[in-house]
Write an enzyme that holds these catalytic residues in place. Structure first.
Site, short mmCIF file in Angstrom:
data_model
loop_
_atom_site.label_atom_id
_atom_site.label_comp_id
_atom_site.label_asym_id
_atom_site.label_seq_id
_atom_site.Cartn_x
_atom_site.Cartn_y
_atom_site.Cartn_z
N GLY B 21 0.99 -1.08 0.04
CA GLY B 21 -0.06 0.05 -0.02
C GLY B 21 0.74 1.23 0.20
CG MET B 22 0.23 6.07 -0.21
SD MET B 22 1.20 6.23 -1.71
CE MET B 22 -0.22 6.55 -2.83
CG HIS B 23 5.34 1.62 2.13
ND1 HIS B 23 6.71 1.43 2.43
CD2 HIS B 23 5.15 1.31 0.84
CE1 HIS B 23 7.35 1.05 1.36
NE2 HIS B 23 6.36 0.89 0.49
CB ALA B 24 7.48 6.07 4.31
#
Lengths: 130, 100
Positions: B21-24
């Site tokens: 997913g949209m991690h760092a």
């Protein structure tokens, strides 16, 4: 390279300082100058004003330098380092009130887009704003 | 993939294929790419109420988009169409190194 705000990371631990700088370089890239210092000159935990000044010089940019710090002494020593710069450069260095890792990554991301020092500081401090 | 909502606003939808997913790291890439455009750009997880400024790395990191979710992108301004296309491409190509 010279038209982005530079980032300085000041930790009590050289491992944390280096690790944080590594994260910034890997996540954000090399277009932002990142310098770091951690530990005292004897190799123990602590921060050192001369080493902070060296790091500020290493990351220097005409657009300014944002400093990210960890616990207490890192902040006061960073402020002391800023005070010891020549007056013309003092206003171009800010110590950010932000978590060191997250703040450094976000400040560098903002800096990479060419933002001003005030914008870079504001983005780093967004995390501690609410 | 792209549709012109009206004369000013461009929108796009893209499925987040990134494994976690949209991690760092993807958030940084998305934000950096968004900043290269003059357009005002907003994103959200499909169906979420609030649009998020795509140029705010703190907000993008906090959006917690999961793997497999659809990201909606909208932009307005002079280079809005190119901005939406570039961001859709970045997400669809799974945030390749060197992008953004």
């Amino acid at each position: 390279m010279t038209d982005t705000v530079g980032i300085v990371i000041v930790s009590h631990s050289s491992d944390i300082a280096k690790g944080t700088a590594d994260m910034v370089r890997q996540m954000v890239g090399s277009e932002v100058k990142v310098a770091f210092c951690g530990g005292n000159p004897d190799g123990g935990l602590g921060t050192s004003v001369p080493l902070i000044i060296d790091a500020i010089n290493a990351a220097w940019s005409p657009k300014g330098v944002a400093v990210l710090v960890d616990l207490g002494g890192a902040e006061t020593n960073s402020e002391m380092a800023v005070e010891m710069l020549e007056p013309a450069r003092r206003d171009l260095v800010v110590v950010c009130n932000a978590p060191i890792v997250e703040g450094a990554v976000m400040a560098a991301t903002e800096a990479a887009g060419g933002s001003s020092l005030a914008q870079v500081k504001a983005v780093a401090e967004e995390l501690s704003a609410d | 993939m792209l549709d012109r909502a009206d004369g000013q606003i461009f929108t796009g939808n893209v499925r987040l294929v990134h494994a976690v997913g949209m991690h760092a790291r993807p958030a940084v890439k998305l934000t950096k790419l968004a900043k290269k455009f003059q357009a005002q750009i907003s994103v959200r997880v499909a169906g979420a109420g609030e649009w998020i400024n795509a140029k705010s790395v703190a907000k993008i990191m906090a959006m917690r988009a999961a793997h497999g979710s659809t990201i909606e992108i909208k932009a307005s301004g002079s280079d809005a169409e190119a901005a939406v296309a570039a961001l859709v491409d970045l997400v669809a190509s799974d945030f390749p190194d060197g992008a953004g």
